[in-house]
Design an enzyme around this catalytic site. Structure first.
Site, PDB file in Angstrom:
ATOM      1  N   ASN A 119       7.541 166.962  29.032  1.00  0.00           N
ATOM      2  CA  ASN A 119       8.094 165.785  29.813  1.00  0.00           C
ATOM      3  C   ASN A 119       6.929 165.474  30.723  1.00  0.00           C
ATOM      4  OD1 ASN A 119       9.694 163.999  31.212  1.00  0.00           O
ATOM      5  ND2 ASN A 119      10.208 165.306  32.778  1.00  0.00           N
ATOM      6  N   HIS A 121       6.073 163.926  34.060  1.00  0.00           N
ATOM      7  CA  HIS A 121       6.912 163.559  35.290  1.00  0.00           C
ATOM      8  C   HIS A 121       5.712 163.408  36.407  1.00  0.00           C
ATOM      9  CE1 HIS A 121      10.379 164.076  38.055  1.00  0.00           C
ATOM     10  NE2 HIS A 121       9.433 164.747  38.773  1.00  0.00           N
ATOM     11  N   SER A 148       2.692 165.646  36.412  1.00  0.00           N
ATOM     12  CA  SER A 148       3.075 166.959  36.117  1.00  0.00           C
ATOM     13  C   SER A 148       3.400 166.878  34.228  1.00  0.00           C
ATOM     14  CB  SER A 148       4.048 167.778  36.428  1.00  0.00           C
ATOM     15  OG  SER A 148       3.687 167.986  37.884  1.00  0.00           O
ATOM     16  N   ASP A 157      13.677 169.518  35.488  1.00  0.00           N
ATOM     17  CA  ASP A 157      12.483 169.436  36.031  1.00  0.00           C
ATOM     18  C   ASP A 157      11.969 170.993  36.648  1.00  0.00           C
ATOM     19  OD1 ASP A 157      11.745 166.900  35.575  1.00  0.00           O
ATOM     20  OD2 ASP A 157      12.909 166.338  37.299  1.00  0.00           O
TER      21      ASP A 157
END
Length: 202
Positions: A119, A121, A148, A157
């Site tokens: 992901n 982020h 990130s 997350d």
């Protein structure tokens, strides 16, 4: 880089995610690329206004514009839909990449890609995990933020971070421009680190 290209599936929905998809598609077309974008997953078409016809998400539109076939642009209501999970299992992706997709990913999804799900982020995790990290960072007056690239686990997350890039927050920083910049940086970071992911060193 010998051997067949790895199959990457991209999940995203809004305009910033369409920018990520465009960067990934461009990188996948380079002669030395190790991957191809095998499918795109996005939120179902939404009505614009009360009388508007349902319109595809910016990511679906970007995928179609890039020449991706309708049968590899998937719009499940939920990521746990059995037909969707069946199609993904059949495709057997090496890696899934998410950017502002907007649907919770169940464990049944996370178990499918061979090298996991990454992901992008727009914060320096673990700070500002969850929704709206950029507005929260600006409201808090943070002097720096960043992006990130982290592996996705069931907790939000909270997965291992593969890479981060720090970015100073200017005095006139605005959410839309910052989001675009952070997602662009995050995509470059992800592409740079793909060799580590394929070798299992992620």
């Amino acid at each position: 880089s010998g051997g067949p290209r790895k199959k990457l599936v991209f999940l995203g929905t809004p305009e910033v995610a369409a920018i990520v998809l465009q960067q990934l598609l461009k990188a996948s077309q380079q002669p030395e690329s190790t991957f191809e974008v095998a499918a795109v997953v996005t939120q179902p078409n939404k009505r614009r206004g009360r009388r508007g016809a349902p319109a595809p998400s910016p990511v679906a539109a970007a995928a179609a514009e890039a020449g991706m076939a309708d049968d590899v642009i998937w719009t499940p209501e939920k990521a746990r839909d059995e037909d969707f999970l069946g199609a993904l299992t059949k495709l057997a992706p090496d890696l899934c990449v998410t950017a502002a997709y907007g649907n919770i990913l169940p464990q049944a999804f996370l178990d499918i890609p061979a090298h996991g799900t990454l992901n992008i982020h727009p914060s320096l995790l673990p700070r500002w995990r969850g929704a709206a990290p950029v507005p929260r960072c600006l409201e808090a007056g943070d002097a720096e933020t960043g992006v990130s690239v982290a592996f996705t686990v069931r907790a939000m997350d909270a997965g291992p971070v593969l890479a981060q890039e720090r970015v100073p927050v200017g005095p006139d920083a605005q959410t839309p421009e910052m989001l675009t910049d952070l997602f662009e940086r995050g995509t470059r970071l992800l592409i740079e680190r793909l060799p580590d992911v394929w070798s299992g060193g992620g």
